[in-house]
Design an enzyme around this catalytic site. Sequence first.
Site, PDB file in Angstrom:
ATOM      1  N   CYS A  22      22.849  27.891 -25.314  1.00 30.94           N
ATOM      2  CA  CYS A  22      22.023  27.015 -24.476  1.00 30.94           C
ATOM      3  C   CYS A  22      21.057  27.824 -23.603  1.00 30.94           C
ATOM      4  CB  CYS A  22      22.924  26.164 -23.588  1.00 30.94           C
ATOM      5  SG  CYS A  22      21.977  25.065 -22.522  1.00 30.94           S
ATOM      6  N   CYS A  54      23.687  26.150 -15.172  1.00 30.59           N
ATOM      7  CA  CYS A  54      24.327  24.870 -15.497  1.00 30.59           C
ATOM      8  C   CYS A  54      25.637  24.678 -14.726  1.00 30.59           C
ATOM      9  CB  CYS A  54      24.593  24.777 -16.988  1.00 30.59           C
ATOM     10  SG  CYS A  54      25.502  23.271 -17.414  1.00 30.59           S
ATOM     11  N   ASP A  62      16.933   9.061 -21.842  1.00 33.45           N
ATOM     12  CA  ASP A  62      17.753   8.419 -22.871  1.00 33.45           C
ATOM     13  C   ASP A  62      19.158   9.020 -22.797  1.00 33.45           C
ATOM     14  OD1 ASP A  62      17.552  10.925 -23.991  1.00 33.45           O
ATOM     15  OD2 ASP A  62      16.926  10.228 -25.968  1.00 33.45           O
ATOM     16  N   TYR A  81      12.284   3.580 -21.017  1.00 39.91           N
ATOM     17  CA  TYR A  81      12.352   4.782 -21.846  1.00 39.91           C
ATOM     18  C   TYR A  81      11.138   4.873 -22.786  1.00 39.91           C
ATOM     19  CZ  TYR A  81      13.113   7.741 -25.747  1.00 39.91           C
ATOM     20  OH  TYR A  81      12.886   8.681 -26.709  1.00 39.91           O
ATOM     21  N   GLU A 119       9.643   5.785 -32.005  1.00 42.88           N
ATOM     22  CA  GLU A 119      10.604   5.619 -30.910  1.00 42.88           C
ATOM     23  C   GLU A 119      11.490   4.393 -31.105  1.00 42.88           C
ATOM     24  OE1 GLU A 119      11.511   7.576 -28.614  1.00 42.88           O
ATOM     25  OE2 GLU A 119      10.004   9.097 -29.010  1.00 42.88           O
ATOM     26  N   THR A 131      19.616   5.164 -33.835  1.00 41.77           N
ATOM     27  CA  THR A 131      19.559   5.529 -35.255  1.00 41.77           C
ATOM     28  C   THR A 131      19.400   7.037 -35.384  1.00 41.77           C
ATOM     29  OG1 THR A 131      18.431   3.442 -35.670  1.00 41.77           O
ATOM     30  CG2 THR A 131      18.273   5.084 -37.405  1.00 41.77           C
ATOM     31  N   CYS A 154      23.530  20.371 -26.309  1.00 45.27           N
ATOM     32  CA  CYS A 154      24.394  19.762 -25.292  1.00 45.27           C
ATOM     33  C   CYS A 154      24.939  18.439 -25.839  1.00 45.27           C
ATOM     34  CB  CYS A 154      23.592  19.545 -24.001  1.00 45.27           C
ATOM     35  SG  CYS A 154      24.649  19.227 -22.582  1.00 45.27           S
ATOM     36  N   TRP A 199       6.402  12.630 -36.299  1.00 46.54           N
ATOM     37  CA  TRP A 199       5.812  12.011 -35.108  1.00 46.54           C
ATOM     38  C   TRP A 199       5.573  13.027 -33.993  1.00 46.54           C
ATOM     39  CZ3 TRP A 199      10.252  10.400 -37.595  1.00 46.54           C
ATOM     40  CH2 TRP A 199      11.454  10.894 -37.085  1.00 46.54           C
ATOM     41  N   ARG A 200       5.987  14.279 -34.219  1.00 48.65           N
ATOM     42  CA  ARG A 200       5.692  15.305 -33.218  1.00 48.65           C
ATOM     43  C   ARG A 200       4.332  15.945 -33.456  1.00 48.65           C
ATOM     44  NH1 ARG A 200      11.703  18.029 -32.577  1.00 48.65           N
ATOM     45  NH2 ARG A 200      12.448  16.461 -31.130  1.00 48.65           N
TER      46      ARG A 200
HETATM   47  S1  SF4 Z   1      25.245  25.072 -20.672  1.00 46.62           S
HETATM   48 FE1  SF4 Z   1      25.178  23.087 -19.670  1.00 46.62          FE
HETATM   49  S2  SF4 Z   1      23.322  22.129 -20.392  1.00 46.62           S
HETATM   50 FE2  SF4 Z   1      23.777  23.830 -21.746  1.00 46.62          FE
HETATM   51  S3  SF4 Z   1      24.957  22.963 -23.444  1.00 46.62           S
HETATM   52 FE3  SF4 Z   1      26.419  23.693 -21.942  1.00 46.62          FE
HETATM   53  S4  SF4 Z   1      26.816  21.931 -20.655  1.00 46.62           S
HETATM   54 FE4  SF4 Z   1      24.944  21.475 -21.768  1.00 46.62          FE
END
Ligand code: SF4
Length: 347
Positions: A198, A204, A134, A116, A33, A39, A188, A20-21
């Site tokens: 990340c 963050c 979401d 959403y 969606e 799920t 995350c 679906w992308r």
């Molecule tokens: S750095 Fe922040 S946004 Fe990234 S995975 Fe860790 S907690 Fe989540």
Amino acid sequence: MNVHHELINWYQTVKRDLPWRHTTDAYTIWLSEIILQQTRVEQGMPYYHRFIETYPTVTHFAAAPEDDILKLWQGLGYYSRGRNMLKTARQVQDEYGGKFPTTYQELIKLKGIGEYTAAAIASFAANEAKAVLDGNVYRVLSRYLGISEAIDSTVGKKLFRQAADDFLNKKNPATHNQAMMELGALVCKPKNPACGTCPIRPGCYAFLNNATTALPVKSKKVKIKERYFNYFLIEDEGKILMNKRAENDIWANMYDLPLIETPLPTTIDELAALPQTTEIFGSELIIKKVFPVVKHILTHQHLHVRFIIWGKKPPAMKPNWVFIEVENLKKIALPKVVFIFLDNFLN
Ligand code: SF4
């Protein structure tokens, strides 16, 4: 560091190749969606393919009988989603001549489409600047921005809506939304987020303040209800006695087997002596076989299900009971736990 840039770069590199992308067709996006709500992708994928093959357009979908939709939906749980989809499809057919709308304003007015889903379709199909929100996005925003307001409170919902809109990459909303959801799903995660990989770690809040386990905050703890189901399998000349379920409980209006539910676990002797059992079957105990209890987990309920093969027909039928030919059972949607049992037992 430009956080939007880092996020999209990361997404382009690691994104999962999901069917679906590759489309901007609103109907296809809508199908995916709804199927993917509550799920896992691996579980939803075969359903997505089956639905697209069986109903290639919303017009095909809208013309389907409800039983066919539920049969195709069997095993996914939350059967109300299947029913609501049919309402949405019929509304699209009636009001838009079978052309699925793509603007948020039109989508949000359709039955069965919430904020959403409307934001997801509008952004993925038409690149409209609407932020999706979401569970994954709530988590990323809460940790990245350090928002400690409860995500399930009225104040929190408003705050996160504002935060999601402010954080949206207005130049590329579709990819931004996909990237936020993918980051929540792959990196995350609720437990043990992989902050080391990340792309937005430098800015963050949770990472810098060692607060990943404390965020996001939830105010209500969902209470799990334990239920004890005793199902009776009663055969009569190639037919099985089935029970049409009530509207106000799980598996509304679907068929299962005659059922006695108890508030606590019981032995077979205790079950047989219960007034509701003797009322149905009389006092004579004719049990052919008792299967071990299986646990069936729903979101807010744990079902402890025991199947019992009963050796005689009940003296009187209840209004919601009906004998159904074994062959015809294949055509109706059954709750997964009942379907698996009957499938094993009858084959
Ligand atoms: S750095 Fe922040 S946004 Fe990234 S995975 Fe860790 S907690 Fe989540």
